[in-house]
Enzyme design. Structure first.
Site, PDB file in Angstrom:
ATOM      1  NE  ARG A  84     -12.691  -8.640   5.885  1.00  0.00           N
ATOM      2  CZ  ARG A  84     -12.484  -8.096   4.712  1.00  0.00           C
ATOM      3  NH1 ARG A  84     -11.906  -8.764   3.749  1.00  0.00           N
ATOM      4  NH2 ARG A  84     -12.862  -6.870   4.481  1.00  0.00           N
ATOM      5  CG  HIS A 131     -11.930  -0.780   5.043  1.00  0.00           C
ATOM      6  ND1 HIS A 131     -11.909   0.277   4.172  1.00  0.00           N
ATOM      7  CD2 HIS A 131     -11.468  -1.850   4.356  1.00  0.00           C
ATOM      8  CE1 HIS A 131     -11.463  -0.139   2.993  1.00  0.00           C
ATOM      9  NE2 HIS A 131     -11.196  -1.437   3.091  1.00  0.00           N
ATOM     10  CG  ASN A 146     -10.994 -12.599   4.075  1.00  0.00           C
ATOM     11  OD1 ASN A 146     -12.157 -12.785   3.690  1.00  0.00           O
ATOM     12  ND2 ASN A 146     -10.311 -11.506   3.778  1.00  0.00           N
ATOM     13  CD  GLU A 196      -8.299  -4.992   7.370  1.00  0.00           C
ATOM     14  OE1 GLU A 196      -7.404  -4.923   6.505  1.00  0.00           O
ATOM     15  OE2 GLU A 196      -9.499  -4.893   7.113  1.00  0.00           O
ATOM     16  NE  ARG A 201     -14.954  -1.765  -4.004  1.00  0.00           N
ATOM     17  CZ  ARG A 201     -14.338  -2.123  -2.876  1.00  0.00           C
ATOM     18  NH1 ARG A 201     -14.014  -1.234  -1.969  1.00  0.00           N
ATOM     19  NH2 ARG A 201     -14.085  -3.384  -2.654  1.00  0.00           N
TER      20      ARG A 201
END
Ligand code: ADP
Length: 403
Positions: free
Chosen positions: A95, A184, A7, A388, A245
């Site tokens: 990713r 996601h 990632n 993940e 956020r």
């Protein structure tokens, strides 16, 4: 077969080396602050096992290539390495956050994929340049190892137009691909499969509301194992209230802040993405700190928690309307897996819709997949730990087996 999951961000490379025979993590780590005066490296050997061992380094890391050399050095180190040579790495899974509507499946990396990801930079300006740097370096250093890109957006490519379109002038969709993509996706896909297994159903017959609550949070309406709506939009900003956020907010706030505060578009983007959410309301973005503050009587922390629970309940209710029949609400990620209070607030008052937690099952400090719903109600409430990296590794293997 060992799969290296990467990632790569603009100034970091996170990685996991997974032995796919046992699906166990051989090592994991992060090279961070690439390009800064001083970089940092954390490398964990056999994380989560009784033999866990950790190496921390601080040294300048000029660029992604230097960062990747450090990772390779740690993985193959003569004394503490987990493999003897790079030849034992059989595949690499990358990713990717933004795959636009160009990618509707994970795929083998080639020049065309790199070109398409480059063209997608305007839709993923924060993440895609870092991913491309990681792919470039990995292809250079592992020229013979097959590499696969796995996208956060792919799971949501099954959303119908009525869910992914914004009611903006249609030309903006045609010219600039302004639409909702959702993120996601690897997490929602992973917990969907795990929830189906837990419920003893096949994936294509489950209807779920998957609730990923971490630093970034999103919810997904899953019909027959496929995403039909999700809370994040063009970017991960939309939807639920997150660590920093704001989630859903009226777009007219932008011109107001511009006029009243003289803020530029970049400054407002920073404000809504990095200074808002829990942090904006109460100054803290870690849920554990918020609970501590609430216990001490901090009114702002309590407000942030109330707002979070309320927004989650509102979306669970709306996804019940979208789906009709729901087999389970599935909580996952840092907050979803570990925080019974957040789960309780997200489900409070929904008994008339078939959702009610069993207090003791919800509070029990267990790990692993579990059902926390009260008995006798039509909707199960599950906690399913997400993974993940494992999902990326599994998809990498399945793409390579099919190619
Ligand atoms: P990311 O989106 O960075 O992958 P995570 O899924 O790791 O995030 O979730 C991070 C969030 O999970 C933080 O807000 C953290 O406070 C929260 N969290 C982690 N452990 C707990 C816990 N035991 N109780 C409450 N919140 C927790």
């Amino acid at each position: 077969m060992n799969v290296l999951v990467i990632n790569s961000g603009s100034s970091s490379i996170k990685y996991q080396l997974i032995d796919m025979r046992s699906e166990s993590v051989l090592c994991s780590g992060a090279v961070e602050r690439i390009g800064e005066a001083m970089g940092s490296v954390t490398h964990k050997i056999a994380p989560g096992s009784p033999n866990e061992d950790k190496i921390s380094l601080a040294e300048p890391i000029a660029d992604h290539e230097a960062g990747m050399h450090i990772v390779i050095g740690l993985i193959t180190d003569a004394t503490r390495g987990v493999v003897k040579s790079m030849d034992e790495i059989k595949a690499i899974g990358h990713r990717i956050v933004q795959g636009g509507d160009v990618f509707n499946a994970s795929c083998v990396v080639d020049d065309r994929v790199v070109d398409e990801l480059t063209k997608l930079i305007p839709l993923g300006p924060v993440h895609n340049p870092g991913h491309l740097a990681g792919i470039r370096v990995a292809r250079q250093l592992f020229p013979k190892v097959p590499q696969v890109t796995v996208f956060d957006t792919v799971f949501h490519q099954t959303m119908p137009a009525r869910a992914y379109m914004y009611a903006l002038p249609y030309e903006l969709y045609e010219e600039l691909k302004v639409r909702r993509y959702g993120f996601h996706g690897t997490s929602h896909a992973y917990v969907t499969k795990e929830a189906a297994r837990f419920l003893g159903k096949s994936v294509d017959e489950v209807n779920l509301i998957t609730v990923h609550l971490g630093n970034g949070s999103s919810m997904c309406a899953v019909q027959g194992g496929k995403s039909v709506d999700t809370t994040m939009g063009l970017t991960p900003l939309e939807g639920l209230i997150m660590g920093t956020r704001c989630g859903d907010a009226d777009l007219a706030i932008y011109p107001l802040l511009g006029a009243a505060k003289g803020l530029s578009i970049e400054e407002i983007n920073d404000l809504t993405n990095k200074q808002s959410g829990f942090k904006g309301i109460c100054g803290m973005n870690d849920m554990r700190d918020i609970h501590e503050a609430v216990a001490k009587g901090d009114a702002r922390a309590k407000l942030a928690l109330d707002m979070f629970g309320y927004r989650n309940r509102k979306y669970i209710g709306s996804y019940l309307a979208v789906l009709g029949r729901v087999d389970a609400v599935v909580f996952t990620a840092g907050i979803g897996e570990n925080d019974p209070v957040a789960r309780e607030l997200s489900c409070r008052g929904l008994t008339h819709l078939g959702i009610k937690l069993d207090h003791d099952r919800n509070m029990a400090p267990e790990r692993g997949a579990r059902d926390i719903a009260a008995s006798g109600l039509p909707v199960r409430v599950l906690v399913i730990p997400t993974n993940e990296e494992l999902e990326i590794a599994r998809q990498t293997v399945s793409v390579l087996q099919a190619s």
